[in-house]
Write an enzyme that holds these catalytic residues in place. Structure first.
Site, PDB file in Angstrom:
ATOM      1  N   GLU A 136      -1.238   0.070  16.205  1.00 12.96           N
ATOM      2  CA  GLU A 136      -1.391   1.394  16.810  1.00 12.96           C
ATOM      3  C   GLU A 136      -2.037   2.378  15.852  1.00 12.96           C
ATOM      4  O   GLU A 136      -2.871   3.206  16.241  1.00 12.96           O
ATOM      5  CB  GLU A 136      -0.029   1.929  17.259  1.00 12.96           C
ATOM      6  CG  GLU A 136      -0.088   3.273  17.960  1.00 12.96           C
ATOM      7  CD  GLU A 136      -0.776   3.213  19.316  1.00 12.96           C
ATOM      8  OE1 GLU A 136      -1.844   3.832  19.456  1.00 12.96           O
ATOM      9  OE2 GLU A 136      -0.257   2.540  20.221  1.00 12.96           O
TER      10      GLU A 136
ATOM     11  N   VAL B 198      -0.473   7.225   3.433  1.00  9.24           N
ATOM     12  CA  VAL B 198       0.232   6.743   4.624  1.00  9.24           C
ATOM     13  C   VAL B 198       1.475   5.960   4.239  1.00  9.24           C
ATOM     14  O   VAL B 198       2.550   6.123   4.839  1.00  9.24           O
ATOM     15  CB  VAL B 198      -0.697   5.893   5.502  1.00  9.24           C
ATOM     16  CG1 VAL B 198       0.059   5.328   6.697  1.00  9.24           C
ATOM     17  CG2 VAL B 198      -1.880   6.729   5.981  1.00  9.24           C
ATOM     18  N   GLY B 199       1.377   5.079   3.223  1.00  8.08           N
ATOM     19  CA  GLY B 199       2.532   4.299   2.809  1.00  8.08           C
ATOM     20  C   GLY B 199       3.694   5.179   2.382  1.00  8.08           C
ATOM     21  O   GLY B 199       4.847   4.958   2.793  1.00  8.08           O
ATOM     22  N   ALA B 200       3.410   6.193   1.565  1.00  8.41           N
ATOM     23  CA  ALA B 200       4.456   7.132   1.176  1.00  8.41           C
ATOM     24  C   ALA B 200       4.977   7.893   2.395  1.00  8.41           C
ATOM     25  O   ALA B 200       6.179   8.193   2.489  1.00  8.41           O
ATOM     26  CB  ALA B 200       3.915   8.107   0.130  1.00  8.41           C
TER      27      ALA B 200
ATOM     28  N   ASP C  75     -16.943   3.900  11.115  1.00  4.65           N
ATOM     29  CA  ASP C  75     -15.504   4.012  11.350  1.00  4.65           C
ATOM     30  C   ASP C  75     -15.216   4.170  12.844  1.00  4.65           C
ATOM     31  O   ASP C  75     -14.332   3.501  13.398  1.00  4.65           O
ATOM     32  CB  ASP C  75     -14.949   5.203  10.562  1.00  4.65           C
ATOM     33  CG  ASP C  75     -13.486   5.473  10.857  1.00  4.65           C
ATOM     34  OD1 ASP C  75     -12.628   4.800  10.275  1.00  4.65           O
ATOM     35  OD2 ASP C  75     -13.204   6.379  11.671  1.00  4.65           O
TER      36      ASP C  75
ATOM     37  N   GLY D 110       0.828  -1.197   0.000  1.00  3.24           N
ATOM     38  CA  GLY D 110       0.000   0.000   0.000  1.00  3.24           C
ATOM     39  C   GLY D 110       0.859   1.242   0.000  1.00  3.24           C
ATOM     40  O   GLY D 110       1.588   1.492   0.968  1.00  3.24           O
ATOM     41  N   LEU D 111       0.807   2.006  -1.080  1.00 10.20           N
ATOM     42  CA  LEU D 111       1.651   3.192  -1.225  1.00 10.20           C
ATOM     43  C   LEU D 111       0.805   4.441  -1.426  1.00 10.20           C
ATOM     44  O   LEU D 111       1.121   5.306  -2.230  1.00 10.20           O
ATOM     45  CB  LEU D 111       2.627   3.011  -2.395  1.00 10.20           C
ATOM     46  CG  LEU D 111       3.687   1.928  -2.178  1.00 10.20           C
ATOM     47  CD1 LEU D 111       4.456   1.669  -3.473  1.00 10.20           C
ATOM     48  CD2 LEU D 111       4.639   2.313  -1.058  1.00 10.20           C
ATOM     49  N   GLY D 112      -0.280   4.503  -0.675  1.00  7.23           N
ATOM     50  CA  GLY D 112      -1.094   5.709  -0.676  1.00  7.23           C
ATOM     51  C   GLY D 112      -0.464   6.772   0.202  1.00  7.23           C
ATOM     52  O   GLY D 112       0.752   6.791   0.435  1.00  7.23           O
TER      53      GLY D 112
ATOM     54  N   LYS E 263     -13.199   1.519  15.667  1.00  5.00           N
ATOM     55  CA  LYS E 263     -12.150   1.928  16.603  1.00  5.00           C
ATOM     56  C   LYS E 263     -12.571   1.696  18.052  1.00  5.00           C
ATOM     57  O   LYS E 263     -11.760   1.256  18.880  1.00  5.00           O
ATOM     58  CB  LYS E 263     -11.812   3.401  16.368  1.00  5.00           C
ATOM     59  CG  LYS E 263     -11.254   3.683  14.980  1.00  5.00           C
ATOM     60  CD  LYS E 263     -11.179   5.181  14.710  1.00  5.00           C
ATOM     61  CE  LYS E 263     -10.711   5.473  13.306  1.00  5.00           C
ATOM     62  NZ  LYS E 263     -10.747   6.919  12.980  1.00  5.00           N
TER      63      LYS E 263
END
Length: 436
Positions: free
Chosen positions: A131, A15-17, A203, A11-13, A207
């Site tokens: 986390e 957050v990944g980036a 959502d 996953g490079l969206g 959590k």
């Protein structure tokens, strides 16, 4: 120094980036704190050609992300794909079964499958850490598992969805209605094109169920989170709350309850609440999250910060990687899965509190008498009754009632008595007054 901890990143969206940028920017500091280098060796995403603003040429590329779990040069798989099932779950299970630790920001997957994944991780002797799945960069899971570990947690509650909090605080600041502000949130990237998971409270419920499991040592029970979103709110509700000394926030709350025979039950609810100005959560604005825990010795603890975004969420992911690099595995939900209690869901009828009930009604004689008669017959004591002026050309008006403290069952009975009344133009909206 020990050998590097080798990472495969799926996953490079955003957050990944962000994870790649964080590891690059703070490499020396992270290596010192982890006791070893944390090195990405392989990555995977749907589009290989997309420019993500980071150099990917130094990493091996896997077109099939599930293949990363079998790589011999990988110690940890980081899953940032999302979705409760499908490829993300397949990758997670394959990674654990192949002896790889798993770090994920996927709250839906953990809420639905966290127990089975944790059990598999225990069997394989590898870490499962998440986390980043709750409250972005706020270390609330670590705070519960470690900082408050000596406490019996009595209650945990808070603002768990930044999209809803942005919408509500913007409505509060501008006086604009829900649909208008939601459109702005979508244009600014705070809300998805399909915002259902956010605005209907799903959502936040994901959590909350995770936090409740850790806080109370209970099995995950997402299916029994009572969930109400914010889509029925109007600008008039925000103004009415303000006139009473409150703001409206979407609150997730979990606590244990003593049922019949002394059996402990678990109460979990996500709903918009009226929060008094003097409460810390009343001052949490914009796309911010905040979680309050109440321990029997620690007292009230407040965790607050950015609930989403590339930087905060990447920070939480890398914090988990540092723990793994140090050899800190631990039970995913604080205690082994077999020791988690199976708590029955608590009923809500006996729960005491004050409530705000808003009716949209036809402006005609006898409507107020009908409402107050239903309240009287159900045993609901009215503290105040407020009526706004004409709202539409059809003559609809809003009538709001604030109740004295009483059982929730009485309010439910009153609304049942009014169900189907031709005087009501929309279903009533009920909100708890937090702290009352």
């Amino acid at each position: 120094m020990a050998e590097p901890l080798r990472i495969a990143l799926a996953g490079l969206g955003t957050v990944g980036a962000g994870v790649i940028r964080l590891l690059d920017a703070n490499r020396e500091l992270i290596t010192r704190r982890a006791g070893r280098e944390i090195a990405i060796v392989a990555v995977s995403a749907r589009d290989r050609t997309k420019d993500r603003g980071v150099d990917l040429s130094r990493f091996a590329w896997e077109d099939d992300m599930t293949a990363m779990a079998a790589r011999g040069d990988v110690d940890v798989v980081v899953e940032l794909v999302g979705g409760s099932d499908g490829p993300a779950l397949t990758l997670a299970r394959n990674a654990i079964r192949d002896g790889k630790a798993l770090v994920t920001a996927n709250k839906a997957m953990i809420a639905h499958h966290g127990l089975s994944l944790a059990k598999e991780a225990e069997t394989a002797g590898v870490a499962l850490k998440f986390e980043a799945a709750v409250a972005g960069g706020i270390p609330v899971i670590k705070g519960l598992r470690e900082g408050a570990a000596a406490n019996a947690i009595e209650r945990i509650y808070g603002i768990l969805n930044g999209t809803c909090n942005y919408i509500l605080s913007t409505m509060e600041d501008t006086g604009r209605d829900f649909g208008d502000v939601l459109g702005d949130a979508q244009r600014l990237g705070y809300a998805e094109s399909d915002p259902t998971f956010d605005i209907e409270g799903i959502d936040a419920a994901h959590k909350l169920s995770i936090l409740a499991s850790i806080a109370f040592g209970a099995e995950l029970d997402f299916a029994n989170v009572d969930t109400t979103g914010i889509s029925a709110l109007r600008a008039a509700d925000i103004a009415q709350a303000e006139s009473l000394g409150y703001v409206i926030r979407l609150i997730g709350l979990a606590e244990t309850d003593q049922g019949g025979g002394g059996q402990t039950r678990l109460f979990q609810r996500v709903q918009p609440c009226l929060v008094p100005y003097g409460h810390p959560l009343a001052h949490v604005d914009g796309p911010t999250n905040a979680v309050v825990t109440e321990g029997n010795f620690s007292g009230r603890l407040l965790f607050q910060g950015a609930g989403a975004g590339d930087g905060p969420t990447a920070s939480a992911v890398v914090a988990d990687l540092i723990d793994i690099a140090r050899g800190e595995i631990g039970a995913a939900f604080s205690v082994p899965v077999d020791e988690l209690e199976k708590l029955e869901p608590a009923t809500s009828g006996h729960r005491m509190g004050r409530r705000y009930i808003r009716f949209a009604v036809n402006d005609r004689p006898g409507v107020l008498a009908e409402i107050t008669a239903a309240m009287r017959d159900a045993g609901v004591s009215i503290e105040s009754l407020l009526q706004k002026g004409r709202q539409t050309e059809e003559g609809e008006v809003l009538v709001a009632i604030v109740t004295h403290e009483g059982p929730e069952s009485a309010v439910v009975k009153a609304l049942d008595l009014l169900d189907g009344s031709p005087s009501l133009t929309a279903p009533p909206l009920v909100m708890q007054l937090l702290g009352g």
